[in-house]
Design an enzyme around this catalytic site. Structure first.
Site, PDB file in Angstrom:
ATOM      1  N   ASP A   1     -37.816   1.426  -9.102  1.00  0.00           N
ATOM      2  CA  ASP A   1     -38.086   2.181 -10.338  1.00  0.00           C
ATOM      3  C   ASP A   1     -37.685   1.496 -11.755  1.00  0.00           C
ATOM      4  OD1 ASP A   1     -38.303   4.105  -8.419  1.00  0.00           O
ATOM      5  OD2 ASP A   1     -36.168   4.748  -8.472  1.00  0.00           O
TER       6      ASP A   1
ATOM      7  N   GLU B   1     -45.671  11.749  -8.679  1.00  0.00           N
ATOM      8  CA  GLU B   1     -44.223  11.442  -9.260  1.00  0.00           C
ATOM      9  C   GLU B   1     -44.213  10.330 -10.228  1.00  0.00           C
ATOM     10  OE1 GLU B   1     -41.704  10.956  -5.902  1.00  0.00           O
ATOM     11  OE2 GLU B   1     -42.389   8.762  -5.490  1.00  0.00           O
TER      12      GLU B   1
END
Length: 361
Positions: free
Chosen positions: A53, A236
């Protein structure tokens, strides 16, 4: 007369042969590598570090990185995209409460003189991950490494008059469009007792960086063939990417723990259009997928090179094809196509030399 490594030059004195040869060699190097215009580009190879991430925010001459860290959030600062520097923890999750566990995918933004960290968290450590909501921290001043105030949970539901009705939400990211601030994120239609629940992309208006001021609107669901077909259909990690007058949302789809994780794209059809209306967005993809050697590419962020001439994508990939979340972080340039959309190409394999971003020292 020559003797003892010296050349006698009459009344001029003597010169040491070794020193003379050294001077000649230096002169030759200057001519070959300087006057000829020859230069060797500095290079790097992927992956650039362990982790997942990846988030980068570019401000001035520095890049600011943000990551989850041992029950909290850490930040680093570097003049380079290829070297993220040393992370320093700036916030610890509370011992109890809605945001005491599972700190996921923090993002650092600088808005109107303050730094804001947007993140996801839950009230129960470990899985099933059914309690995740989105929150925000605000810096006391302009120092990103200073103290942060917990501004609480952001509203991510369907009834703005009932703060307790916020729905499961992760990967929240703010962006500005025509003077209005918005939030986009990944969420569930309804809270569930299983984390094997489809995820969608939502948008809402913000009245300020810590307040969502409207009910959410669903922008995207995993419906296309390239978004479905695995264990669980997901949308997402949405990130806004702007170029000239065009606005894109680049997001992750398929399963983050599997090798087919990839990127999709939403494009705002008209630069003047209302981003809160789903019909104003056009979907395409996949725009970035894994290869035979690079697996599960996704959850990206973007930056320009230090001199502003190049565009770069920062993303993570799986270390193996086996299911799981063992990942590393990669970096590579991309360019813009004639229609104004980004072209990310294919992920560069580990060990393949890439020129460092232009202007990186």
């Amino acid at each position: 007369m020559i003797g003892s490594n010296k050349i006698l030059l009459g009344n001029a004195g003597s010169v040491n042969v070794s020193n003379l040869l050294r001077a000649i060699a230096v002169t030759i190097l200057v001519i070959v590598f300087g006057c000829s215009g020859f230069s060797q580009e500095a290079t790097f190879t992927n992956p650039i570090r362990d982790g997942a991430d990846p988030w980068v925010f570019q401000k001035g001459e520095n890049y600011y990185y943000c990551a989850s860290s041992a029950g909290g959030i850490a930040i680093s600062r570097s003049a380079k995209l290829t070297d993220h520097g040393t992370f320093q923890k700036v916030w610890d999750a509370p011992d109890q409460g809605w945001n005491s566990a599972n700190i996921w995918a923090p993002e650092l933004h600088f808005i109107d003189g303050h730094w804001y960290i947007y993140y996801a968290a839950g009230k129960k450590k470990g899985g099933p991950f059914i309690h995740q909501k989105s929150g925000v921290l605000k810096s006391e001043g302009e120092d990103p490494f200073g103290s942060y105030e917990d501004m609480g949970m952001l509203y991510t539901g369907d009834d703005i008059t009932d703060p307790e009705s916020a729905k499961w939400a992760i990967d929240l990211s703010p962006f500005e469009h025509k003077g209005q601030l918005y939030a986009i994120w990944s969420g569930w239609e309804e809270d569930s007792d299983t984390d094997r629940t489809p995820q969608h992309l939502y948008i809402a208006r913000m009245s300020d960086p810590v307040t969502i001021s409207s009910n959410r609107v669903k922008l995207s669901s995993p419906e296309e063939k390239w978004e479905t077909g695995g264990e669980l259909d997901l949308n997402e990690g949405p990130q806004v990417l702007k170029q000239k007058k065009q606005t894109f949302i680049i997001y992750s789809t398929r399963e983050s723990w599997l090798k087919d994780y990839r990127l999709g794209q939403l494009r705002l059809k008209d630069p003047e259009a209302d981003p809160m209306l789903p019909e104003n967005w056009e979907k395409s993809g996949p725009v970035f997928s894994g290869s035979a050697k690079v697996h599960g590419v996704g959850h990206c962020s973007f930056a320009k090179s230090p001199d502003g001439s190049e565009h770069w994508i920062l993303y993570h990939s799986k270390k193996t094809t086996e299911p799981g979340w063992d990942r590393d972080i990669r970096l590579q340039p991309f360019h813009w196509q004639e229609d104004g959309s980004p072209f990310f190409g294919t992920p560069k394999s580990a060990g393949v030399p890439l020129n460092v971003p232009s202007g990186e020292k």
